[in-house]
Design a protein around this motif. Structure first.
Motif, PDB file in Angstrom:
ATOM      1  N   LEU A  84      96.107 109.428  24.440  1.00 29.47           N
ATOM      2  CA  LEU A  84      96.724 108.189  24.004  1.00 29.47           C
ATOM      3  C   LEU A  84      97.981 108.451  23.154  1.00 29.47           C
ATOM      4  CD1 LEU A  84      96.017 105.266  24.391  1.00 29.47           C
ATOM      5  CD2 LEU A  84      94.886 105.280  22.172  1.00 29.47           C
ATOM      6  N   ILE A 118      91.850  97.035  18.010  1.00 30.44           N
ATOM      7  CA  ILE A 118      91.420  96.915  19.410  1.00 30.44           C
ATOM      8  C   ILE A 118      90.594  98.127  19.800  1.00 30.44           C
ATOM      9  CG2 ILE A 118      92.181  96.852  21.818  1.00 30.44           C
ATOM     10  CD1 ILE A 118      94.785  95.574  20.853  1.00 30.44           C
ATOM     11  N   LEU A 119      91.140  99.312  19.487  1.00 31.18           N
ATOM     12  CA  LEU A 119      90.466 100.542  19.895  1.00 31.18           C
ATOM     13  C   LEU A 119      89.077 100.637  19.264  1.00 31.18           C
ATOM     14  CD1 LEU A 119      93.475 103.000  19.734  1.00 31.18           C
ATOM     15  CD2 LEU A 119      92.376 102.088  21.785  1.00 31.18           C
ATOM     16  N   LYS A 120      89.008 100.295  17.984  1.00 29.61           N
ATOM     17  CA  LYS A 120      87.710 100.343  17.313  1.00 29.61           C
ATOM     18  C   LYS A 120      86.748  99.341  17.944  1.00 29.61           C
ATOM     19  CE  LYS A 120      86.857 100.441  12.826  1.00 29.61           C
ATOM     20  NZ  LYS A 120      87.049 100.132  11.390  1.00 29.61           N
ATOM     21  N   ALA A 121      87.271  98.163  18.249  1.00 22.58           N
ATOM     22  CA  ALA A 121      86.408  97.103  18.770  1.00 22.58           C
ATOM     23  C   ALA A 121      85.790  97.481  20.105  1.00 22.58           C
ATOM     24  CB  ALA A 121      87.199  95.806  18.909  1.00 22.58           C
ATOM     25  N   ILE A 122      86.511  98.258  20.910  1.00 20.45           N
ATOM     26  CA  ILE A 122      85.927  98.623  22.199  1.00 20.45           C
ATOM     27  C   ILE A 122      85.237  99.977  22.130  1.00 20.45           C
ATOM     28  CG2 ILE A 122      87.493  97.159  23.518  1.00 20.45           C
ATOM     29  CD1 ILE A 122      89.057  99.642  24.268  1.00 20.45           C
ATOM     30  N   GLY A 123      84.988 100.452  20.903  1.00 21.91           N
ATOM     31  CA  GLY A 123      84.090 101.592  20.759  1.00 21.91           C
ATOM     32  C   GLY A 123      84.746 102.944  20.551  1.00 21.91           C
ATOM     33  N   ALA A 124      86.037 102.971  20.143  1.00 25.17           N
ATOM     34  CA  ALA A 124      86.650 104.268  19.852  1.00 25.17           C
ATOM     35  C   ALA A 124      86.044 104.836  18.574  1.00 25.17           C
ATOM     36  CB  ALA A 124      88.157 104.110  19.682  1.00 25.17           C
ATOM     37  N   PRO A 125      85.556 106.070  18.603  1.00 18.81           N
ATOM     38  CA  PRO A 125      85.008 106.657  17.386  1.00 18.81           C
ATOM     39  C   PRO A 125      86.104 106.898  16.346  1.00 18.81           C
ATOM     40  CG  PRO A 125      84.521 108.004  19.326  1.00 18.81           C
ATOM     41  CD  PRO A 125      85.496 106.972  19.747  1.00 18.81           C
ATOM     42  N   PHE A 138      88.215 109.922  16.862  1.00 15.18           N
ATOM     43  CA  PHE A 138      89.227 109.782  17.905  1.00 15.18           C
ATOM     44  C   PHE A 138      90.499 109.183  17.321  1.00 15.18           C
ATOM     45  CE2 PHE A 138      91.297 107.067  21.092  1.00 15.18           C
ATOM     46  CZ  PHE A 138      91.503 107.965  22.125  1.00 15.18           C
ATOM     47  N   ASP A 153      87.196  95.430   9.126  1.00 10.44           N
ATOM     48  CA  ASP A 153      86.468  94.975  10.307  1.00 10.44           C
ATOM     49  C   ASP A 153      87.446  94.897  11.464  1.00 10.44           C
ATOM     50  OD1 ASP A 153      83.766  94.529   9.639  1.00 10.44           O
ATOM     51  OD2 ASP A 153      84.341  92.772   8.454  1.00 10.44           O
ATOM     52  N   PRO A 154      87.079  95.450  12.625  1.00  2.46           N
ATOM     53  CA  PRO A 154      88.042  95.510  13.728  1.00  2.46           C
ATOM     54  C   PRO A 154      88.586  94.144  14.131  1.00  2.46           C
ATOM     55  CG  PRO A 154      85.874  96.356  14.391  1.00  2.46           C
ATOM     56  CD  PRO A 154      85.825  96.138  12.933  1.00  2.46           C
ATOM     57  N   LEU A 186      81.522  93.515  15.288  1.00  2.00           N
ATOM     58  CA  LEU A 186      82.903  93.601  14.786  1.00  2.00           C
ATOM     59  C   LEU A 186      83.033  92.936  13.422  1.00  2.00           C
ATOM     60  CD1 LEU A 186      84.798  92.638  18.045  1.00  2.00           C
ATOM     61  CD2 LEU A 186      84.015  94.880  17.309  1.00  2.00           C
ATOM     62  N   LEU A 187      82.033  92.165  13.042  1.00  2.00           N
ATOM     63  CA  LEU A 187      82.020  91.505  11.747  1.00  2.00           C
ATOM     64  C   LEU A 187      80.590  91.603  11.237  1.00  2.00           C
ATOM     65  CD1 LEU A 187      83.723  87.957  11.806  1.00  2.00           C
ATOM     66  CD2 LEU A 187      84.315  89.889  10.355  1.00  2.00           C
ATOM     67  N   THR A 195      79.646 102.371  16.285  1.00  2.00           N
ATOM     68  CA  THR A 195      80.650 102.779  17.277  1.00  2.00           C
ATOM     69  C   THR A 195      80.009 102.916  18.660  1.00  2.00           C
ATOM     70  OG1 THR A 195      81.974 103.935  15.634  1.00  2.00           O
ATOM     71  CG2 THR A 195      82.249 104.613  17.910  1.00  2.00           C
ATOM     72  N   ARG A 223      79.232  99.490  20.108  1.00  2.00           N
ATOM     73  CA  ARG A 223      80.420  98.833  20.649  1.00  2.00           C
ATOM     74  C   ARG A 223      80.846  99.474  21.961  1.00  2.00           C
ATOM     75  NH1 ARG A 223      83.602  99.685  15.224  1.00  2.00           N
ATOM     76  NH2 ARG A 223      82.766  98.009  13.928  1.00  2.00           N
ATOM     77  N   ARG A 224      80.724 100.796  22.000  1.00  2.00           N
ATOM     78  CA  ARG A 224      81.230 101.530  23.150  1.00  2.00           C
ATOM     79  C   ARG A 224      80.325 101.360  24.369  1.00  2.00           C
ATOM     80  NH1 ARG A 224      80.941 107.898  22.751  1.00  2.00           N
ATOM     81  NH2 ARG A 224      78.847 107.424  23.453  1.00  2.00           N
ATOM     82  N   PHE A 234      88.145  89.678  24.328  1.00  2.00           N
ATOM     83  CA  PHE A 234      88.610  88.974  23.147  1.00  2.00           C
ATOM     84  C   PHE A 234      89.441  87.762  23.504  1.00  2.00           C
ATOM     85  CE2 PHE A 234      88.315  93.521  22.411  1.00  2.00           C
ATOM     86  CZ  PHE A 234      87.364  93.543  21.405  1.00  2.00           C
ATOM     87  N   ASN A 268      93.101  91.333  24.144  1.00  2.00           N
ATOM     88  CA  ASN A 268      93.874  92.396  23.500  1.00  2.00           C
ATOM     89  C   ASN A 268      93.943  93.678  24.319  1.00  2.00           C
ATOM     90  OD1 ASN A 268      94.748  91.584  20.687  1.00  2.00           O
ATOM     91  ND2 ASN A 268      92.693  90.759  20.846  1.00  2.00           N
ATOM     92  N   PHE A 311     101.189  99.695  25.567  1.00  2.00           N
ATOM     93  CA  PHE A 311     101.972 100.732  26.259  1.00  2.00           C
ATOM     94  C   PHE A 311     101.185 101.430  27.363  1.00  2.00           C
ATOM     95  CE2 PHE A 311     100.266 102.341  22.254  1.00  2.00           C
ATOM     96  CZ  PHE A 311      99.503 103.405  22.682  1.00  2.00           C
ATOM     97  N   GLN A 354      88.004 107.911  27.297  1.00  2.00           N
ATOM     98  CA  GLN A 354      88.438 108.882  26.283  1.00  2.00           C
ATOM     99  C   GLN A 354      87.527 108.912  25.071  1.00  2.00           C
ATOM    100  OE1 GLN A 354      92.559 109.024  25.163  1.00  2.00           O
ATOM    101  NE2 GLN A 354      93.262 108.451  27.190  1.00  2.00           N
ATOM    102  N   PHE A 355      86.614 107.955  24.994  1.00  2.00           N
ATOM    103  CA  PHE A 355      85.768 107.893  23.796  1.00  2.00           C
ATOM    104  C   PHE A 355      84.504 108.723  23.941  1.00  2.00           C
ATOM    105  CE2 PHE A 355      87.554 103.327  23.378  1.00  2.00           C
ATOM    106  CZ  PHE A 355      88.784 103.841  23.044  1.00  2.00           C
TER     107      PHE A 355
END
Ligand SMILES: Nc1ncnc2c1ncn2[C@@H]1O[C@H](COP(=O)(O)OP(=O)(O)OP(=O)(O)O)[C@@H](O)[C@H]1O
Ligand SMILES: [Mg+2]
Lengths: 363, 234
Positions: free
Chosen positions: A2, A273-280, A283, A355-356, B56-57, B80, B83-84, B91, B95, B99, B111-112
């Protein structure tokens, strides 16, 4: 990756950021370089002499200008315990009119030809006869006096033509380029009139063990570094130069740290955004730091190249003293990179605690 | 016990005179295979509720139980992973990472860690195909239309085969026909499987395609109706 994709797709933004880093880093390096350059002009000529200790007349207060030693002093010093080798060196500043209406002072050092005080030539040959002179590169740059040409040195109210036989790379003494003549010729330049009672040398250059702070009748020995620090004005100048250097490093590092802190904070919604979709967290931190590392490092490298180009330009013009050493370049680049990474790490840490969903709303 | 259970969940923002009680003591149970619509006026707390379910909250009080575990009690790493792997979140405002291309936005989750990259690649192609995104797969997220972005967001949410699909206004930029297809695709995703979908929408026609309709007002549940004409059945 990324971090790399973002750099690739946002060339303009990252180019500008790299440019700013390069300019700040360049500023730090230049402040350091100018300081070092000034220092060098104060007395590399002394530091690059081929010995480890210097003997001064004890009433000279460690000033090469004021120090005068007699034959007896010199013999006494050479025979002192611990001294392996000792050779007299004379000093006089003379004004050289190297072209019509063009003159400059030269720090003229008298050495015994063939002694270890005679600097090795980088071009031409060593001294072998009277009326011969070795000139420093700095003098060549300034007066463009080449090998085979003559240099008129003042003797009393006359001038005597010396032939340039070699070029040396010894640097400046007392902000004047150095030139080297035989000790006998130096005596002629420095003192006129009565032969008897003329000083035999200004100082004695020594190699030896355990001779630091040794004293004799009318003379004293210090290390070459101590001698350098005692050149008139060097101590004061060095503290000014150091203050400038450290201020430059400190402020530059802080500015870059804050810069990356702010830049990373602006990515809060992306990180959300990244955190919300589960990025550790690891990362996000690695990607963030990798990016800052690459940008800061490229900025630092660009600034090093810029600095070296500037050095070459300034040196050839010979009006601004400037000098870099590898340590100074590595130090300032290191501070720039570390400052940037610390700034980025602090803001990533701050973002990581939001909070994400709230982070995402902060566009 | 269902997939998702809420017990007296509340969320307030701010303090003192600026305090907003966005969600007030909501209890709810959603079973496996259920497609649930959540409707209600703007500002009634729908997004807030969804964000708490998605981890998320953090709720101010109450329990959010997913498969029996309280999401609010999760530590950083568990949260984490949750969520993953277990939640697919679409959302409000879809979102995207600006890029990256549409396909790269889907593959981002690869990638996670914690999954087979090859399988995720195939999954991405499948979803791009299913949501009719193939023609724009290699366009940057910023160059997509609103509707395309929303579909990419849905595809991204489905990448890891989540247990809970949480969708906030998925059809706002879609025409009726496309919107219906998207909702039906979500319903088909959960129907008869150990999964559930909670979808916030303003569009009554979309809401009506679910198995169940929850009406929300002022942070509370006003109505909770089972619909016979759910998308999965008809
Ligand atoms: N981060 C926040 N800080 C303070 N107040 C908030 C925050 N997020 C939401 N609110 C408030 O909580 C209430 C519920 O907001 P929420 O976003 O859940 O509404 P919503 O039902 O999703 O509305 P919409 O249909 O317009 O999306 C609103 O009054 C909102 O102003
Ligand atoms: Mg909302």
């Amino acid at each position: 990756m990324l971090a790399l994709i973002e750099i690739k797709r946002r060339k303009l933004q990252f180019g500008l950021v790299t440019g700013v880093v390069a300019l700040i880093s360049y500023l730090i390096i230049m402040v350091t370089g100018l300081g070092l350059g000034l220092n060098e002009q104060a007395g590399t000529g002394l530091l690059s002499l081929n010995g480890d200790h210097l003997a001064y007349a004890s009433n000279a207060n460690l000033s090469v200008i004021r120090s005068r030693l007699t034959e007896e002093h010199v013999a006494d010093i050479q025979a002192a315990p611990g001294v392996q080798q000792g050779t007299p060196v004379g000093y006089i500043a003379v004004v050289v009119e190297y072209a019509p209406d063009e003159s400059n002072t030269a720090a003229t050092l008298g050495v015994i030809p063939g002694s270890f005080a005679e600097p090795a030539v980088v071009e031409g040959r060593q001294l072998s006869a009277p009326d011969e002179v070795l000139v420093d590169r700095a003098w060549v740059r300034l007066a463009e006096t080449g090998i085979g040409e003559t240099l008129p040195l003042p003797v009393g109210f006359e001038t005597r033509d010396f032939t340039v036989v070699g070029v040396v790379d010894q640097g400046y003494f007392f902000f004047q380029p150095t030139v080297y003549v035989s000790l006998e010729d130096w005596q002629g330049l420095a003192y006129q009139g009565d032969l008897a009672g003329r000083p035999a040398a200004s100082i004695v250059l020594l190699q030896g063990d355990g001779i630091d702070s040794m004293r004799g009748e009318g003379w004293e020995v210090v290390t070459k570094q101590e001698g350098f620090r005692n050149i008139e004005g060097v101590a004061a100048q060095q503290s000014t130069v150091n203050a400038l250097r450290y201020m430059g490093l400190l402020i530059g590092t802080l500015v870059i740290g804050v810069f990356f802190y702010v830049i990373t904070l602006q990515k809060v919604s992306l990180l959300g955004i990244l955190k919300a979709i589960g990025a550790p967290g690891t990362f996000l931190v690695t990607q963030g730091l990798l990016q800052v590392f690459l940008v800061a490092l490229s900025g630092a490298l660009i600034s090093v190249v810029l600095a070296l180009v500037t050095e070459a330009t300034l040196l050839s013009s010979d009006t601004v003293p400037i000098a870099f050493n590898t340590r100074a370049l590595v130090t300032s680049s290191g501070f720039v990179v570390i400052g940037g990474m610390v700034g980025a790490a602090l803001s990533v840490r701050q973002v990581a605690t939001i909070d994400p969903i709230i982070a995402m709303q902060q566009q | 016990m269902g997939i998702l259970t809420l017990r007296d969940v509340s969320k307030s923002f701010g303090d003192g005179p600026h305090r907003v009680d966005a969600v007030r003591g909501v209890s709810l149970n959603i079973g496996r295979g259920e497609m649930v619509s959540l409707v209600g006026p703007s500002g009634s707390g729908k997004s807030t509720l969804l964000a708490m379910v998605g981890g998320l909250l953090t709720p101010t009080s109450g329990e959010v139980l997913v498969d029996g575990a309280d999401v609010a009690q999760f530590g950083g790493r568990e949260r984490t992973r949750y969520r993953r792997d277990r939640v697919g979140f679409v959302f409000q405002g879809s979102n995207m990472v600006p890029f990256l291309t549409a396909r790269e936005n889907l593959l981002l989750v690869a990638q996670f860690g914690g999954a087979d990259k090859g399988a995720l690649k195939r999954r991405a192609d499948e979803l791009l195909e299913e949501l009719e995104l193939m023609p724009v797969a290699n366009q940057l997220a910023t160059q997509l239309s609103g509707g395309e972005r929303q579909r990419v967001a849905i595809a991204r949410a489905l990448m890891r085969d989540p247990v809970l699909i949480l969708v906030d206004e998925p059809t706002a930029s879609l025409n009726t026909e496309l919107g219906e297809r998207v909702v039906d695709a979500l319903a088909a995703e959960v129907s008869g499987r150990n999964k559930a979908c909670l979808m916030v929408t303003h569009d009554e026609r979309m809401a009506a395609r679910a198995d169940r309709l929850i009406e929300f007002r002022d942070g509370r549940i006003l109505n909770d109706d089972r619909l016979d004409e759910g998308a999965a059945s008809g």
